[in-house]
Design an enzyme around this catalytic site. Structure first.
Site, PDB file in Angstrom:
ATOM      1  N   HIS A   1      -5.539   7.030  -2.796  1.00  0.00           N
ATOM      2  CA  HIS A   1      -6.570   6.158  -2.238  1.00  0.00           C
ATOM      3  C   HIS A   1      -7.732   5.993  -3.209  1.00  0.00           C
ATOM      4  CE1 HIS A   1      -5.262   6.733   2.211  1.00  0.00           C
ATOM      5  NE2 HIS A   1      -4.708   5.674   1.667  1.00  0.00           N
TER       6      HIS A   1
ATOM      7  N   HIS B   1       0.835  -1.203   0.000  1.00  0.00           N
ATOM      8  CA  HIS B   1       0.000   0.000   0.000  1.00  0.00           C
ATOM      9  C   HIS B   1       0.871   1.255   0.000  1.00  0.00           C
ATOM     10  CE1 HIS B   1      -3.707   2.283   1.199  1.00  0.00           C
ATOM     11  NE2 HIS B   1      -2.790   3.078   1.726  1.00  0.00           N
ATOM     12  N   GLU B   2       1.868   1.290   0.896  1.00  0.00           N
ATOM     13  CA  GLU B   2       2.747   2.461   0.965  1.00  0.00           C
ATOM     14  C   GLU B   2       3.589   2.590  -0.301  1.00  0.00           C
ATOM     15  OE1 GLU B   2       2.348   4.643   3.239  1.00  0.00           O
ATOM     16  OE2 GLU B   2       0.901   3.372   4.277  1.00  0.00           O
TER      17      GLU B   2
ATOM     18  N   HIS C   1       1.691   4.380  -2.905  1.00  0.00           N
ATOM     19  CA  HIS C   1       1.768   5.840  -2.797  1.00  0.00           C
ATOM     20  C   HIS C   1       3.073   6.356  -3.395  1.00  0.00           C
ATOM     21  CE1 HIS C   1      -1.922   6.298  -0.667  1.00  0.00           C
ATOM     22  NE2 HIS C   1      -1.523   5.638   0.407  1.00  0.00           N
TER      23      HIS C   1
END
Length: 789
Positions: free
Chosen positions: A383, A373-374, A377
């Site tokens: 998101h 997830h990170e 980014h």
């Protein structure tokens, strides 16, 4: 399909704990809470209210993109299974395929697996610290362990396991995640298969940042010949070269063992690839640094501040050492309200290619999802918004609430394609292990001893006695640094280089052929100590000793009544569990777990130096006081005021994650009477450490003691001579003692002779005086008598 790893044990996770106020209402004397003043970091304590008066300073130089929060995870059930490998398949199969049959919930299941690519560069560097010196090693890892596949006849199933030492990984069947791992020391290839049930796991609040600057600063912007047309970018395989740093606390949570830490990180990277494959991207581990002796940067609870500190360290210490597209820091503490932080669009940028993730539990599957997830980014993926989909799943990986069994959404693909277009994705297009250079060549002068270097004196070569500016040893020098190096020569074989620091610790000795002291060894976890307690991590987990370490002698663990009064209150001074969200409360300890919450001490005569945001609670108990500590918002250790894991709580039971459980959880499997013939103990490497008079490996023959891991023990006559510091030589110590002995032998007799002569002279003079006085007295008397006549 996206999944990640299995967990050997799961635990609840911390989410922005809300401080619960209140003291012990039944106490006749109101309790006193002591807090350190923020403007005075000395020893002085000041009384205050139940809440800690703390100001929160928010300093944002670069605004990271995510604020993530984990929920709770737990194992609901498990069973013992024996996977059966079908014959005629495996490493000899040119396709790298293998199948296993195992019994799941009474039904035979057929697993079809296929080997996946290498998710690390061959011979990637592993950096660690040894007495403040940064060194480099090359891990010995099998390159064909990770397999992925499916369960036959189960639509939507997914399997991701490592098969080199049994099966270890995760299985997804009918929306249920199962972890599988080998049962230690089983002779029948038994495995544990357990259900990984969980609540919603990660909550994130995205904040975009515009501080990255223009794309001209990005790596590879000048490589125009490598840029592909937009239509080709998506279909072309992409590779993210990731450097991982493990902070000291997480290293301790992996047993303070470098090999265990390396293997854990490799497994995480392999499992994170299960997610990133959905965007045709592979994550490749290009290097690892383990902060084995402490964190070189401040790692506060606020991961936003941690990210800022880590990124500055990365720019100053890492960029010139190892090439990377992104660098991620894994921390082991429970963060305040955020589980992860990353710079949006940071990948491939020289200034912002960083992220931080908290791994304070043991759910590897959940953490791999958080890392992916990170990383998303970093790759420009924001998101998910309403309407984003990832097949039948309701929540996708980049949703504010992350599911560890889902993948990237169609919206994530759009964001990533825009990132590739805007920044041309040049740094993601080279296949790392196909390059002629696996990593940067050794850089002489950076202070790190790398491959092909004998030493590296950094900027101090002009005055260094052992190392040349060319990173070679000077003529006649055997070594440059290390506990077993003195004045450029190896210390004598058998010289003590690391003494035992606890009854559960074991000493190490120089081997005479290297300047490095052997790796730290200690008694195997679960070894009994101080009659009723157990060793864990090289320490005898005695609550009396823990109190003494905090408050000094004669502090000791408080009576049961104090523990009941404190740990049943469910506040920050007494509890058996932190809140898992802002709306929940602390967990009160049950009667069985009353000794596994906060450490409560009595006989306190000295108060410790209270750090900022530390608080002490004082409650009356008879003629004395009982004391509890809250290390709220301090991350140098999990919580200095908690009872340590492995501490005795009842006969044959120890505390583990605030639960009083059987001591079998320490996994002690040593039989010293058999393995060591009753003449030694087992160490953390599961080898015998022999008593004096016996020799390794099994302590069955005569010798000086020690183990195959400790280095050769010197003769008994030499042991006391080896108790010197790093700056002393055993030869110089012996020379000094010989000189002292000669002085004693010469001076003492001379002193005695002089003293005897003095006494004789005094006696002679005294006798002369007496003789001179006696005749005179007689004549005087005679004269007097004559006159009287």
């Amino acid at each position: 399909m996206s999944v990640a790893a299995s967990a050997s044990r799961s635990a609840s996770t911390l989410c922005s704990p809300q401080i619960q106020q209140g003291a012990l209402k039944e106490a006749k004397v109101p309790p006193h809470i002591w807090a350190a003043r923020h403007w005075n970091l000395g020893l002085r304590l000041v009384p205050g209210h139940a809440s800690v008066r703390a100001g929160i300073l928010v300093l944002l130089i670069f605004l990271p993109s995510t604020l993530c929060d984990l929920g709770s995870v737990y194992d609901s059930s498990y069973e013992t299974v024996i996977p059966e490998r079908l014959p005629g398949q495996g490493s000899d199969d040119p396709g790298g395929k293998v199948s296993y049959v195992l019994l799941m919930q009474g039904q035979k299941q057929l697993l079809h697996l296929e080997v996946k690519g290498h998710y690390s560069e061959r011979n990637f560097p592993v950096y660690s610290y040894h007495h403040g010196i940064l060194g480099q090693e090359v891990p010995l890892l099998s390159q064909a362990c990770h397999y992925e596949g499916h369960i036959e006849g189960v639509p939507g199933s997914f399997v991701s396991v490592s098969i080199c030492s049994g099966l270890r990984g995760v299985l997804i069947k009918e929306e249920t995640a199962y972890g599988i791992e080998p049962l230690l020391f089983s002779t029948d290839f038994e495995h544990i298969l357990y259900t990984m049930a969980h609540q919603p796991v990660v909550l994130c609040n995205v904040t975009p940042t515009d501080s990255l600057g223009d794309s001209s600063q990005r790596q590879g912007s000048s490589k125009t010949d490598e840029l592909l047309a937009l239509s080709d970018l998506w279909s072309h395989a992409k590779y993210v070269e990731m450097f991982v740093v493990v902070n000291h606390q997480r290293f301790q949570m992996w047993g303070s063992d470098v090999n265990t830490t390396v293997q854990a990180v490799v497994d995480i990277i392999a499992l994170a690839n299960s997610f990133t494959r959905g965007i045709n991207t592979e994550v490749v581990l290009v290097g690892l640094e383990i902060w084995t002796e402490g964190d070189p940067i401040e790692v506060p609870v606020d991961l936003q501040a941690t990210l800022r500190n880590f990124n500055l360290w990365r720019q100053e210490k890492l960029m010139g050492r190892v090439r990377h597209d992104v660098a991620h820091l894994i921390v082991g503490h429970r963060p305040g309200a955020n589980e992860g932080q990353a710079f949006l669009d940071g990948a491939c940028s020289g200034g912002f290619a960083a992220a931080v993730e908290a791994f304070h539990h043991e759910d590897v599957l959940l953490f791999a999802a958080l890392m992916a997830h990170e990383l998303g980014h970093n790759l420009g993926i924001r998101h998910d918004r309403p309407g984003c989909t990832c097949g039948p799943k309701h929540l996708c990986l980049m949703h504010e609430t992350i599911s560890k069994t889902s993948g990237f959404s169609n919206c994530s693909s759009d964001h990533f394609l825009r990132f590739l277009h805007d920044h041309r994705g040049a740094c993601l297009l080279d296949r790392p292990w196909h390059q002629s250079h696996k990593r940067r060549d050794a850089h002489c002068g950076n202070g790190v001893v790398e491959e092909s270097e004998e030493c590296d004196c950094g900027n101090a070569c002009d005055s260094h006695p052992c190392c040349e500016p060319t990173c070679t040893l000077k003529v006649g020098a055997q070594c440059s640094e290390g506990l077993c190096c003195y004045k450029c020569t190896f210390k004598k074989k058998g010289t003590l280089c690391r003494p035992a620091e606890d009854v559960c610790d074991l000493p190490e000795y120089c081997n005479g052929i290297t300047g490095e002291c052997p790796a730290n060894s200690y008694m195997q976890d679960g070894t009994q100590c101080d009659r009723i307690y157990y060793c864990s991590g090289g320490l005898c987990k005695n609550p009396d000793k823990q109190c003494a370490r905090i408050y000094g002698y004669p502090a000791r663990s408080a009576p049961e009544e104090c523990y009941i009064s404190v740990n049943t209150k469910a506040n920050r001074f007494g509890n058996c569990g932190h809140p898992t969200s802002a709306n929940l409360k602390y967990e009160a300890c049950s009667n069985e777990d009353i000794f596994c919450g906060k450490l409560v001490c009595t006989d306190v005569r000295y108060l410790p130096q209270v750090k900022p945001l530390h608080s002490l609670l004082q409650i009356p108990y008879g003629d004395d006081w009982c004391w509890s500590m809250d290390a709220y918002n301090v991350t140098d250790i999990p919580d200095y005021g908690d009872v340590q894991g492995g501490t005795y709580c009842a006969p044959k039971k120890v505390c583990m994650e605030s639960i009083c459980t059987g001591h079998a959880t320490l996994q002690y499997d040593c039989h010293p009477q058999e393995m060591c013939h009753g003449n030694g103990v087992c160490n953390n490497f599961k080898h015998c450490h022999c008593d004096a008079g016996f020799s390794p490996p099994d302590c069955s023959s005569g010798g000086n003691g020690g183990s195959v891991d400790s280095g050769p023990v010197g003769k008994p006559a030499d042991r006391n001579l080896s108790l010197f510091g790093v700056g002393e030589s055993p030869d110089s110590r012996m020379e000094d003692e010989e000189i002292n002995l000669k002085v004693v032998v010469l001076v003492v007799p001379i002193f005695l002779i002089v003293l005897l002569c003095c006494l004789m002279l005094i006696a002679y003079l005294w006798s002369e005086v007496q003789e001179a006085v006696s005749p005179g007295s007689s004549s005087t008397t005679s004269s007097s008598e004559s006159e009287s006549d």
